[in-house]
Design a protein around this motif. Structure first.
Motif, mmCIF file in Angstrom:
data_model
loop_
_atom_site.group_PDB
_atom_site.id
_atom_site.type_symbol
_atom_site.label_atom_id
_atom_site.label_comp_id
_atom_site.label_asym_id
_atom_site.label_seq_id
_atom_site.Cartn_x
_atom_site.Cartn_y
_atom_site.Cartn_z
ATOM 1 N N VAL A 23 -4.979 14.056 -8.118
ATOM 2 C CA VAL A 23 -4.647 13.463 -6.945
ATOM 3 C C VAL A 23 -3.304 14.532 -6.105
ATOM 4 C CG1 VAL A 23 -3.459 11.364 -6.021
ATOM 5 C CG2 VAL A 23 -4.936 11.153 -7.698
ATOM 6 N N ASP A 24 -3.688 14.641 -4.845
ATOM 7 C CA ASP A 24 -2.744 15.290 -4.088
ATOM 8 C C ASP A 24 -1.884 14.310 -2.857
ATOM 9 O OD1 ASP A 24 -1.104 16.750 -2.458
ATOM 10 O OD2 ASP A 24 -2.712 18.312 -2.314
ATOM 11 N N TYR A 25 -0.695 14.152 -3.118
ATOM 12 C CA TYR A 25 -0.053 13.065 -2.180
ATOM 13 C C TYR A 25 -0.382 13.273 -0.570
ATOM 14 C CZ TYR A 25 3.472 9.960 -0.231
ATOM 15 O OH TYR A 25 4.020 9.081 0.580
ATOM 16 N N ARG A 26 -0.473 14.681 -0.493
ATOM 17 C CA ARG A 26 -1.050 15.004 1.023
ATOM 18 C C ARG A 26 -2.408 14.252 1.440
ATOM 19 N NH1 ARG A 26 -0.321 21.411 0.084
ATOM 20 N NH2 ARG A 26 -1.296 20.663 -1.802
ATOM 21 N N GLU A 27 -3.057 14.019 0.575
ATOM 22 C CA GLU A 27 -4.382 13.109 1.118
ATOM 23 C C GLU A 27 -4.155 11.823 1.691
ATOM 24 O OE1 GLU A 27 -7.539 12.747 -2.016
ATOM 25 O OE2 GLU A 27 -6.133 13.932 -3.318
ATOM 26 N N PHE A 28 -2.856 11.318 1.413
ATOM 27 C CA PHE A 28 -2.457 10.246 2.024
ATOM 28 C C PHE A 28 -1.732 10.467 3.267
ATOM 29 C CE2 PHE A 28 0.933 6.670 2.380
ATOM 30 C CZ PHE A 28 0.046 5.558 2.919
ATOM 31 N N ASP A 29 -2.478 10.162 4.346
ATOM 32 C CA ASP A 29 -1.879 10.576 5.858
ATOM 33 C C ASP A 29 -1.019 9.662 6.333
ATOM 34 O OD1 ASP A 29 -1.423 11.399 8.331
ATOM 35 O OD2 ASP A 29 -3.456 11.709 8.924
ATOM 36 N N LEU A 30 0.416 9.842 5.873
ATOM 37 C CA LEU A 30 1.463 8.722 6.107
ATOM 38 C C LEU A 30 1.730 8.404 7.693
ATOM 39 C CD1 LEU A 30 3.601 6.898 5.046
ATOM 40 C CD2 LEU A 30 5.076 8.864 4.850
ATOM 41 N N ALA A 31 1.486 9.585 8.295
ATOM 42 C CA ALA A 31 1.915 9.717 9.761
ATOM 43 C C ALA A 31 0.926 8.724 10.541
ATOM 44 C CB ALA A 31 1.712 11.165 10.467
ATOM 45 N N GLU A 32 -0.546 9.044 10.064
ATOM 46 C CA GLU A 32 -1.477 8.140 10.742
ATOM 47 C C GLU A 32 -1.358 6.667 10.106
ATOM 48 O OE1 GLU A 32 -6.262 7.767 11.350
ATOM 49 O OE2 GLU A 32 -5.433 9.250 10.095
ATOM 50 N N TYR A 33 -1.014 6.541 8.905
ATOM 51 C CA TYR A 33 -0.859 5.046 8.474
ATOM 52 C C TYR A 33 0.307 4.369 9.174
ATOM 53 C CZ TYR A 33 0.225 1.950 4.620
ATOM 54 O OH TYR A 33 0.604 0.675 3.704
ATOM 55 N N ASN A 34 1.331 4.852 9.262
ATOM 56 C CA ASN A 34 2.567 4.505 10.158
ATOM 57 C C ASN A 34 2.168 4.167 11.762
ATOM 58 O OD1 ASN A 34 4.325 4.156 7.942
ATOM 59 N ND2 ASN A 34 5.188 6.146 8.414
ATOM 60 N N TYR A 88 0.731 -1.232 0.216
ATOM 61 C CA TYR A 88 -0.166 -0.169 -0.043
ATOM 62 C C TYR A 88 0.967 1.281 0.294
ATOM 63 C CZ TYR A 88 -4.954 -1.036 0.109
ATOM 64 O OH TYR A 88 -6.159 -1.126 -0.158
ATOM 65 N N LYS A 89 1.875 1.224 0.940
ATOM 66 C CA LYS A 89 2.960 2.536 0.871
ATOM 67 C C LYS A 89 3.454 2.435 -0.544
ATOM 68 C CE LYS A 89 5.498 5.289 2.905
ATOM 69 N NZ LYS A 89 6.437 5.903 1.871
ATOM 70 N N ARG A 90 3.985 1.680 -0.967
ATOM 71 C CA ARG A 90 4.505 1.756 -2.576
ATOM 72 C C ARG A 90 3.851 2.194 -3.514
ATOM 73 N NH1 ARG A 90 4.179 -1.204 -6.688
ATOM 74 N NH2 ARG A 90 3.464 -3.072 -5.505
ATOM 75 N N ILE A 91 2.381 1.755 -3.371
ATOM 76 C CA ILE A 91 1.510 2.080 -4.502
ATOM 77 C C ILE A 91 0.917 3.743 -4.014
ATOM 78 C CG2 ILE A 91 -1.030 1.683 -5.458
ATOM 79 C CD1 ILE A 91 -0.298 -1.455 -4.881
ATOM 80 N N ALA A 92 0.711 3.944 -3.008
ATOM 81 C CA ALA A 92 0.340 5.399 -2.526
ATOM 82 C C ALA A 92 1.088 6.194 -2.860
ATOM 83 C CB ALA A 92 0.062 5.514 -1.060
#
Length: 201
Positions: free
Chosen positions: A162-173, A92-96
């Motif tokens: 698509v804006d990468y900031r939509e993917f909340d990496l901190a919460e994801y991690n 998911y991280k790679r694709i996001a």
């Protein structure tokens, strides 16, 4: 000649002695029967206690084997869940990341969706071994995947929007880290239990 009185006296003496021996013998017989009966009762009680101890030991051994079997199954299921969690996290991280930098292919999107359903299925299977709070931790990961899916879907159909900031990496991690730590701890506990049980044999 010996007088009749002497003969009668001798007969009575002999008869009295014989009668005395018979009475004493009868009392000895009864006393011996009581002792034998008491010893038989004690032996029966010891045998019954021994049988009960043996039965309890067999039941305890069966219970221990069953417990070890289910602990093995639990560890196996938790390890499988951890493996699926790790694969899902990486994919998911790679694709996001790719989605936020020019879009993704249908194949990438399908890979993510396949993992999404595989992860849900794995969580459903392992839930039998977890308490409610642990299950919730795994469902939190599922929810973040669910929230990420529209972002990935748009990256296929409208990559320019698509804006990468939509993917909340901190919460994801955070959610994945919490799930990983919980699974590691939950795997370690039964392994330690099995190891100490085998060492004590």
């Amino acid at each position: 000649m010996v007088s009749e009185a002497v003969i009668l006296s001798g007969l009575f003496g002999v008869g009295g002695s014989v009668a005395g021996y018979l009475v004493a013998g009868w009392f000895n017989l009864k006393s011996t029967e009581k002792q034998v009966s008491a010893q038989r009762d004690q032996l029966d009680k010891r045998l019954q206690a021994q049988e009960e101890r043996l039965e309890a030991q067999i039941q305890s051994e069966d219970a221990r084997r069953r417990a070890e079997y289910y602990l093995d199954k639990k560890v196996e299921s938790l390890i499988q869940t951890h493996s699926t969690l790790e694969e899902t996290r990486r994919t998911y991280k790679r694709i996001a990341d790719k989605a936020g930098h020019g879009g993704i292919s249908e194949e990438d999107h399908q890979d993510a969706i396949d993992l999404y359903f595989e992860y849900k299925s794995t969580v459903d299977r392992v839930s039998i071994f977890l308490d409610e709070s642990q299950h919730e931790i795994l469902l939190d990961v599922f929810n973040i995947l669910h929230d990420t899916n529209p972002y990935l879907s748009r990256a296929v159909k409208q990559p320019e929007n698509v804006d990468y900031r939509e993917f909340d990496l901190a919460e994801y991690n955070d959610r994945f880290n919490e799930a990983e730590e919980m699974l590691k701890k939950e795997v370690k506990t039964p392994i330690d239990s099995l190891s100490s049980g085998r060492d004590n044999k």
